[in-house]
Design a protein around this motif. Structure first.
Motif, mmCIF file in Angstrom:
data_model
loop_
_atom_site.group_PDB
_atom_site.id
_atom_site.type_symbol
_atom_site.label_atom_id
_atom_site.label_comp_id
_atom_site.label_asym_id
_atom_site.label_seq_id
_atom_site.Cartn_x
_atom_site.Cartn_y
_atom_site.Cartn_z
ATOM 1 N N ALA A 62 -7.208 -3.694 4.001
ATOM 2 C CA ALA A 62 -7.392 -2.373 3.406
ATOM 3 C C ALA A 62 -6.023 -1.729 3.201
ATOM 4 C CB ALA A 62 -8.229 -1.511 4.324
ATOM 5 N N PRO A 63 -5.899 -0.855 2.191
ATOM 6 C CA PRO A 63 -4.621 -0.176 1.979
ATOM 7 C C PRO A 63 -4.219 0.660 3.184
ATOM 8 C CG PRO A 63 -6.154 0.260 0.204
ATOM 9 C CD PRO A 63 -6.913 -0.476 1.247
ATOM 10 N N ILE A 64 -2.938 0.875 3.322
ATOM 11 C CA ILE A 64 -2.419 1.630 4.457
ATOM 12 C C ILE A 64 -2.099 3.056 3.999
ATOM 13 C CG2 ILE A 64 -0.524 1.741 6.121
ATOM 14 C CD1 ILE A 64 -0.279 -1.366 5.488
ATOM 15 N N PRO A 65 -2.632 4.080 4.665
ATOM 16 C CA PRO A 65 -2.391 5.436 4.184
ATOM 17 C C PRO A 65 -1.002 5.944 4.543
ATOM 18 C CG PRO A 65 -3.706 5.494 6.168
ATOM 19 C CD PRO A 65 -3.463 4.043 5.867
ATOM 20 N N ASP A 66 -0.553 6.956 3.795
ATOM 21 C CA ASP A 66 0.683 7.652 4.128
ATOM 22 C C ASP A 66 0.343 8.638 5.237
ATOM 23 O OD1 ASP A 66 2.891 9.198 4.299
ATOM 24 O OD2 ASP A 66 2.667 10.126 2.330
ATOM 25 N N LEU A 67 0.957 8.473 6.402
ATOM 26 C CA LEU A 67 0.580 9.321 7.525
ATOM 27 C C LEU A 67 1.434 10.574 7.640
ATOM 28 C CD1 LEU A 67 -0.141 6.677 10.292
ATOM 29 C CD2 LEU A 67 -1.757 7.974 8.929
ATOM 30 N N SER A 68 2.472 10.698 6.827
ATOM 31 C CA SER A 68 3.318 11.862 7.048
ATOM 32 C C SER A 68 2.698 13.118 6.415
ATOM 33 C CB SER A 68 4.733 11.570 6.531
ATOM 34 O OG SER A 68 5.061 12.435 5.500
ATOM 35 N N LEU A 69 2.218 13.021 5.193
ATOM 36 C CA LEU A 69 1.522 14.109 4.474
ATOM 37 C C LEU A 69 2.406 15.330 4.198
ATOM 38 C CD1 LEU A 69 -2.036 14.039 6.104
ATOM 39 C CD2 LEU A 69 -1.261 12.917 4.041
ATOM 40 N N VAL A 70 3.666 15.284 4.594
ATOM 41 C CA VAL A 70 4.536 16.452 4.377
ATOM 42 C C VAL A 70 4.768 16.669 2.881
ATOM 43 C CG1 VAL A 70 6.856 17.391 4.778
ATOM 44 C CG2 VAL A 70 5.654 16.199 6.611
ATOM 45 N N GLU A 71 4.984 15.567 2.169
ATOM 46 C CA GLU A 71 5.192 15.666 0.714
ATOM 47 C C GLU A 71 3.994 16.329 0.052
ATOM 48 O OE1 GLU A 71 7.622 15.296 -1.457
ATOM 49 O OE2 GLU A 71 8.788 15.028 0.374
ATOM 50 N N LEU A 72 2.795 15.875 0.458
ATOM 51 C CA LEU A 72 1.582 16.433 -0.146
ATOM 52 C C LEU A 72 1.491 17.934 0.151
ATOM 53 C CD1 LEU A 72 -1.076 15.942 -1.686
ATOM 54 C CD2 LEU A 72 -2.157 15.406 0.500
ATOM 55 N N ASP A 109 2.406 27.236 5.425
ATOM 56 C CA ASP A 109 1.196 27.753 6.086
ATOM 57 C C ASP A 109 1.255 27.344 7.567
ATOM 58 O OD1 ASP A 109 -1.343 27.770 7.230
ATOM 59 O OD2 ASP A 109 -2.352 27.520 5.300
ATOM 60 N N PRO A 110 1.268 28.342 8.506
ATOM 61 C CA PRO A 110 1.479 27.988 9.918
ATOM 62 C C PRO A 110 0.402 27.050 10.474
ATOM 63 C CG PRO A 110 1.026 30.354 9.654
ATOM 64 C CD PRO A 110 1.162 29.785 8.279
ATOM 65 N N VAL A 111 -0.837 27.216 10.025
ATOM 66 C CA VAL A 111 -1.903 26.359 10.567
ATOM 67 C C VAL A 111 -1.695 24.921 10.087
ATOM 68 C CG1 VAL A 111 -4.403 25.940 10.597
ATOM 69 C CG2 VAL A 111 -3.517 28.284 10.720
ATOM 70 N N ILE A 112 -1.350 24.800 8.798
ATOM 71 C CA ILE A 112 -1.101 23.455 8.256
ATOM 72 C C ILE A 112 0.101 22.823 8.952
ATOM 73 C CG2 ILE A 112 -0.297 22.222 6.163
ATOM 74 C CD1 ILE A 112 -3.266 22.909 6.047
ATOM 75 N N ARG A 113 1.148 23.627 9.164
ATOM 76 C CA ARG A 113 2.355 23.090 9.833
ATOM 77 C C ARG A 113 2.001 22.569 11.228
ATOM 78 N NH1 ARG A 113 7.233 24.791 7.338
ATOM 79 N NH2 ARG A 113 8.432 24.559 9.258
ATOM 80 N N ALA A 135 0.921 18.110 14.836
ATOM 81 C CA ALA A 135 0.014 17.424 15.785
ATOM 82 C C ALA A 135 -0.141 15.971 15.359
ATOM 83 C CB ALA A 135 -1.338 18.128 15.818
ATOM 84 N N LEU A 136 -0.300 15.744 14.052
ATOM 85 C CA LEU A 136 -0.454 14.380 13.543
ATOM 86 C C LEU A 136 0.821 13.570 13.802
ATOM 87 C CD1 LEU A 136 -2.067 12.270 11.927
ATOM 88 C CD2 LEU A 136 -1.154 13.284 9.834
ATOM 89 N N HIS A 137 1.953 14.196 13.516
ATOM 90 C CA HIS A 137 3.237 13.509 13.751
ATOM 91 C C HIS A 137 3.361 13.117 15.229
ATOM 92 C CE1 HIS A 137 7.502 12.624 13.507
ATOM 93 N NE2 HIS A 137 7.675 13.386 14.567
ATOM 94 N N SER A 138 2.956 14.042 16.120
ATOM 95 C CA SER A 138 3.074 13.758 17.557
ATOM 96 C C SER A 138 2.172 12.588 17.951
ATOM 97 C CB SER A 138 2.678 14.977 18.402
ATOM 98 O OG SER A 138 3.357 16.097 17.940
#
Ligand code: FAD
Length: 399
Positions: free
Chosen positions: A253-263, A272-276, A281-284
């Motif tokens: 299966a394809p591998i997703p981009d886990l950083s999502l910062v670009e998006l 947006d503080p909640v998104i940040r 949390a995801l990065h951690s």
């Protein structure tokens, strides 16, 4: 030969032979130079060195990105055939398995036997020098192109479930084997159901002794976990550099981009503080899991089999589910548009649905929690109502 000598030989061999191109011909030369699986016996493509010594060769190959080495750890098919096959079977198949010329699949899971694999009901009945196989398998990755399958089947119904199983190397291209593609929620068809109707397999293709299929399976599963561990490490490395999409390869299966910062930047929500907070949390989670992976690897290198692998698998599942839902949240209403009109929302939907790949395959999240509970936390074992009961008397799952 000492590890230093072996390391030097591998490095010199690579300097002479590795031109940066991953070709079949190169892998063939690796096998012929006995560098693919040095810990295997000399009569079977190896050098009879210790697993630790063998690792130095794999390390030299990793350094330059060359394929073909380390197969004594990562080639589940060849290692299982080497460990349990007859000399005739090894002679016929080992080399092709090492060269990736034989397509393989795993015929383990059934509609009523997944987590509880010892409950398989596919039967193999002896007929002279052959076995006749009847039953149904499901979730079979790579089944459509497979030449052979590792099959676990019941050969004795009058003993407790783990003791009546036998393991076979089943030829897939025969009239008694029908492979039907399954359509997933993502739209992909990466696995299949396999119907076995009077399929035939020679007794020469039996791996291990009659009734000892469970222990063969444990060995094969251990190699599978090693492969998954390696591929997760590769996934971790690739996710740093952005999304990796592959073709419609049935198995991967394809591998997703886990950083999502670009998006988050693209959709104007990176302040947006909640998104940040969610991005962090995801990065951690990703970072902690990477350290955990290193810890598991270090323990494995010291020869201890580690339940930390279960923690890593569970964490990976959480990471992929978290990333999928965050990706969809970032897109908001746009996430509902499908297909080519909005490739990035198609990506988000795919990531959300495909996260189940990791939380089910190779042992579900709940099963990983059971393992962690029992082996790491020392909680009491799950009750086994069918322990010691002949399989013919055990209540079966509906089929
Ligand atoms: C991507 C992928 C590839 C796969 N490839 C293959 C393959 O090539 N060959 C193959 O044979 N199989 C393959 N599988 C099958 C996979 O091994 C099974 O799906 C898995 O073991 C779960 O079995 P099941 O689907 O029958 O679920 P079940 O075992 O029926 O479980 C259903 C639910 O009950 C829970 N559950 C079950 N038992 C317990 C318990 N004791 N305690 C707590 N909860 C429990 C599970 O966690 C799950 O949520 C693949 C699966 C996936 C997702």
């Amino acid at each position: 030969m000492t590890s230093d000598n072996l390391r030097r030989e591998a490095a010199e061999w690579l300097a002479e032979n590795w031109k940066g191109e991953r070709t079949d011909d190169f892998v063939e030369r690796v096998v012929d130079a006995r560098l693919a699986a040095p810990s295997w016996p000399v009569e079977w493509y190896g050098r009879g060195v210790s697993p630790d010594e063998s690792q130095v060769v794999a390390e030299e190959f990793r350094k330059v990105g060359a394929p073909g080495a380390g197969q004594d750890v990562t080639n589940l098919w060849a290692n299982t055939v080497l460990a349990f096959g007859s000399d005739a079977l090894r002679g016929e198949h080992l080399r092709d398995l090492m060269l990736g010329r034989t397509n393989m699949c795993l015929l383990y899971s059934e509609p009523g036997a997944g987590s509880d694999l010892a409950s398989v009901q596919t039967r193999a009945d002896r007929d002279g020098d052959e076995w006749i196989v009847n039953g149904q398998k499901v979730w079979t990755s790579s089944g459509r192109n497979a030449d052979y399958g590792f099959l676990i089947a019941r050969t004795d119904w009058d003993v407790p479930k783990h003791r009546g199983l036998t393991f076979f190397f089943l030829p897939m291209k025969q009239p008694g084997v029908e492979v039907r593609a399954l359509r997933q929620a993502t739209g992909d068809s990466r696995f299949n159901e396999v119907f076995l109707t009077d399929a035939r397999v020679s007794d020469d293709n039996r791996l291990g002794d009659l009734g000892k299929g469970w222990s063969v399976l444990q060995t094969a599963l251990a190699y599978e976990r090693a492969v998954m561990g390696e591929s997760m490490q590769r996934r971790g490395a690739q996710s740093d550099s952005g999304a990796v999409r592959d073709s419609d390869d049935e198995a991967n299966a394809p591998i997703p981009d886990l950083s999502l910062v670009e998006l988050a930047r693209d959709v104007g929500r990176s302040s947006d503080p909640v998104i940040r907070q969610r991005l962090m949390a995801l990065h951690s989670l990703v970072q902690v899991n990477r350290w955990n992976g290193q810890r598991a690897k270090a323990e494995l290198e010291q020869g201890t089999s580690s339940s930390i692998v279960s923690l890593g698998k569970l964490a990976m599942s959480r990471i992929l589910h978290t990333a999928g839902s965050l990706q969809a949240e970032l897109l908001g209403a746009e996430g509902m548009i499908g297909g080519q009109d909005s490739p990035r929302s198609a990506d988000a939907t795919y990531a959300m649905l495909n996260a189940f790949f990791t939380s089910i395959g190779g042992g579900t999240d709940q099963i990983q929690r059971n393992i962690i509970g029992e082996r790491v936390l020392g909680l009491p074992k799950e009750p086994e109502v069918d322990k010691g009961v002949p399989f013919s008397q055990v209540r079966k799952a509906a089929r």
